[in-house]
Design a protein around this motif. Structure first.
Motif, PDB file in Angstrom:
ATOM      1  N   ALA A 124       0.832  -1.211   0.000  1.00  0.00           N
ATOM      2  CA  ALA A 124       0.000   0.000   0.000  1.00  0.00           C
ATOM      3  C   ALA A 124       0.863   1.258   0.000  1.00  0.00           C
ATOM      4  CB  ALA A 124      -0.917  -0.011   1.228  1.00  0.00           C
ATOM      5  N   PRO A 147       0.903   5.748   0.068  1.00  0.00           N
ATOM      6  CA  PRO A 147       0.105   6.947   0.375  1.00  0.00           C
ATOM      7  C   PRO A 147      -0.605   7.438  -0.877  1.00  0.00           C
ATOM      8  CG  PRO A 147       2.242   7.074   1.437  1.00  0.00           C
ATOM      9  CD  PRO A 147       2.283   5.854   0.547  1.00  0.00           C
ATOM     10  N   ASP A 190      -3.223   5.833  -2.170  1.00  0.00           N
ATOM     11  CA  ASP A 190      -4.070   4.731  -2.654  1.00  0.00           C
ATOM     12  C   ASP A 190      -5.443   4.786  -1.983  1.00  0.00           C
ATOM     13  OD1 ASP A 190      -1.944   3.760  -4.112  1.00  0.00           O
ATOM     14  OD2 ASP A 190      -1.623   1.950  -2.894  1.00  0.00           O
ATOM     15  N   ILE A 195      -8.574   2.946  -0.235  1.00  0.00           N
ATOM     16  CA  ILE A 195      -8.831   1.736   0.558  1.00  0.00           C
ATOM     17  C   ILE A 195     -10.246   1.280   0.234  1.00  0.00           C
ATOM     18  CG2 ILE A 195      -9.016   0.768   2.878  1.00  0.00           C
ATOM     19  CD1 ILE A 195      -7.243   3.141   3.843  1.00  0.00           C
ATOM     20  N   CYS A 212      -1.271  -1.524   7.246  1.00  0.00           N
ATOM     21  CA  CYS A 212      -0.466  -0.337   7.581  1.00  0.00           C
ATOM     22  C   CYS A 212       0.913  -0.738   8.098  1.00  0.00           C
ATOM     23  CB  CYS A 212      -1.195   0.524   8.620  1.00  0.00           C
ATOM     24  SG  CYS A 212      -2.616   1.393   7.938  1.00  0.00           S
ATOM     25  N   SER A 236       2.984  -2.338   5.263  1.00  0.00           N
ATOM     26  CA  SER A 236       3.309  -1.406   4.180  1.00  0.00           C
ATOM     27  C   SER A 236       4.060  -0.171   4.677  1.00  0.00           C
ATOM     28  CB  SER A 236       2.023  -0.943   3.470  1.00  0.00           C
ATOM     29  OG  SER A 236       1.319  -2.032   2.912  1.00  0.00           O
ATOM     30  N   VAL A 238       2.704   2.455   6.322  1.00  0.00           N
ATOM     31  CA  VAL A 238       1.875   3.616   5.967  1.00  0.00           C
ATOM     32  C   VAL A 238       0.842   3.882   7.064  1.00  0.00           C
ATOM     33  CG1 VAL A 238       2.109   3.250   3.478  1.00  0.00           C
ATOM     34  CG2 VAL A 238       0.222   2.137   4.723  1.00  0.00           C
ATOM     35  N   ALA A 261      -3.423   5.503   7.530  1.00  0.00           N
ATOM     36  CA  ALA A 261      -4.681   5.350   6.791  1.00  0.00           C
ATOM     37  C   ALA A 261      -5.773   6.160   7.455  1.00  0.00           C
ATOM     38  CB  ALA A 261      -5.101   3.877   6.765  1.00  0.00           C
ATOM     39  N   THR A 303      -6.154  -2.200  -1.329  1.00  0.00           N
ATOM     40  CA  THR A 303      -5.827  -0.832  -1.723  1.00  0.00           C
ATOM     41  C   THR A 303      -5.477  -0.823  -3.209  1.00  0.00           C
ATOM     42  OG1 THR A 303      -3.485  -1.116  -1.131  1.00  0.00           O
ATOM     43  CG2 THR A 303      -4.947  -0.260   0.583  1.00  0.00           C
ATOM     44  N   ILE A 347      -5.072   5.674   1.953  1.00  0.00           N
ATOM     45  CA  ILE A 347      -3.783   5.410   2.596  1.00  0.00           C
ATOM     46  C   ILE A 347      -3.040   6.742   2.764  1.00  0.00           C
ATOM     47  CG2 ILE A 347      -1.527   4.297   2.274  1.00  0.00           C
ATOM     48  CD1 ILE A 347      -3.659   2.303   3.058  1.00  0.00           C
ATOM     49  N   LYS A 361       2.907   7.369   6.962  1.00  0.00           N
ATOM     50  CA  LYS A 361       2.969   6.663   8.240  1.00  0.00           C
ATOM     51  C   LYS A 361       2.793   7.616   9.428  1.00  0.00           C
ATOM     52  CE  LYS A 361       5.842   3.621  10.945  1.00  0.00           C
ATOM     53  NZ  LYS A 361       6.757   2.507  10.883  1.00  0.00           N
ATOM     54  N   ALA A 414      -3.120   5.888  11.793  1.00  0.00           N
ATOM     55  CA  ALA A 414      -4.255   5.174  11.206  1.00  0.00           C
ATOM     56  C   ALA A 414      -5.485   5.534  12.020  1.00  0.00           C
ATOM     57  CB  ALA A 414      -4.016   3.665  11.243  1.00  0.00           C
TER      58      ALA A 414
END
Ligand code: ADP
Ligand code: MG
Length: 332
Positions: free
Chosen positions: A150, A152, A154, A156, A237, A240, A242, A244, A284, A305, A308, A312
């Motif tokens: 995934a 940033p 993208d 979901i 998350c 990946s 990242v 969300a 994603t 996404i 990080k 989330a």
């Protein structure tokens, strides 16, 4: 009847469908030919009293579900299931008819997912029933979707609707308690059919993997929702690297789920976020790919996404942001 009689009985009813299955039940090992593909494999074990309760789970459904949850793991990799093996440990409290019913469900699932039962193991247990299914799947290397891809920006998305299987379980538990208190009461469960089916007969979303292939989309990441949306999104998350954000107003929740959540004094949103066993897919895709598939009835975009460091979180209908936590689904 004994172990060999039982195995022969299973073998006699078993159908081989796939060209990839060269030899099935009957030798020391099955022979499979993956024909140039990547081979994926996954196993799930179901234990009586931990994962299922036979007082409200029909054996056919149990057999079907044991296969479906394994199929779901292969679908979650954007791959197609092809074969399974099934190992069972049974106590002498199970009749031959009971084993037949279990295999009726297993064979029905093999037909529904176009897969072959190619082997397994049969043994006795001191008390309960244990079923372990191993599934084999195939994919082209470039088709496979991991949890770790995934990015940033993208979208979901989820397939289907969420929270139904958890409420189905609540209905079954309530009816069991009512029955134990008064065995003469015959409950009318017809208004709960949708939820009971979600709990007792979930489907692995192989149908959606076919649709993705048809529209030429490979998700940047994917996972199946066995433990609840929040927990699965956190897995993506973490894998990946990242963050969300997902939006309460976008969560797909069935009308029956809404109504019955109210009846149980539960929040339908909480059921959708943390209820387990929906076996839908969470995935994603870059926005350009979302445009190719967002018309599909199965697809609901629920968020984005992020980087990080953004974390989330879940945005409520009141526009409050709440950190996602993995409630998960703890079976003990
Ligand atoms: P072995 O002693 O070599 O392990 P088994 O007698 O356990 O052989 O199994 C004989 C054959 O039957 C094998 O092909 C095995 O995969 C298959 N088999 C055993 N139990 C099951 C089962 N519950 N469902 C499907 N196939 C089974
Ligand atoms: Mg054996």
């Amino acid at each position: 009847m004994g172990e060999f009689g039982l195995i022969n009985r299973i073998k006699a009813k078993n159908v081989t469908r796939r060209a990839e299955t060269i030899a099935s039940i009957g030798d020391d090992a099955a022979i499979l030919n993956p024909i140039g593909k990547q081979v994926l494999t996954s196993t799930d074990m179901l234990v009586e009293g931990i994962h299922f309760d036979l007082s409200y789970t029909p054996l056919q459904h149990l057999g079907y579900k044991a296969v479906a949850v394994n199929v779901s793991d292969i679908a979650a990799m954007n791959a197609f299931p092809v074969q399974i093996t099934v190992s069972i440990a049974i106590s002498n409290r199970f009749s031959l008819e009971a084993v037949d019913m279990l295999y009726e469900g297993i064979f029905a699932a093999c037909q529904a997912y176009n897969i072959d039962l190619v082997g397994g193991d049969t043994t006795s247990s001191n008390s309960g029933l244990i079923i372990s299914v191993t599934v084999l799947g195939l994919a082209d290397a470039k088709q496979i979707a991991h949890r770790s891809g995934a990015k940033p920006g993208d979208a979901i998305c989820v397939t289907g609707d969420l929270g139904g299987a958890y409420l189905g379980l609540q209905v079954l538990l309530r009816e069991k308690a009512t029955y134990l208190a008064n065995p003469d009461l015959q409950p009318d469960l017809s208004q709960y059919d949708y939820l009971l089916e979600r709990q007792l007969k979930p489907e692995g979303r192989t149908d959606f993997i076919h649709e993705l292939a048809e529209f030429g989309v490979v998700p940047s990441s994917m996972i199946d929702i066995s433990d609840g949306l929040a927990s699965e999104l956190l897995h993506i998350c973490t894998a990946s690297g990242v963050g969300a954000s997902i939006f309460e107003r976008q969560l797909p929740i069935h009308d029956t789920t809404m109504l019955v959540a109210e009846e149980f004094n539960l929040s339908a949103t909480t059921c959708a976020l943390n209820g387990g066993e929906d076996y839908e897919l969470l995935f994603t895709v870059p926005l350009a790919d979302l445009e190719k598939i967002r018309h599909l009835p199965a697809v609901t975009p629920i968020g984005l996404i992020r980087e990080k460091q953004d974390g989330a979180f879940f945005v409520t209908e009141m526009n409050e942001a709440i950190a996602l936590t993995a409630q998960g689904w703890v079976h003990f």
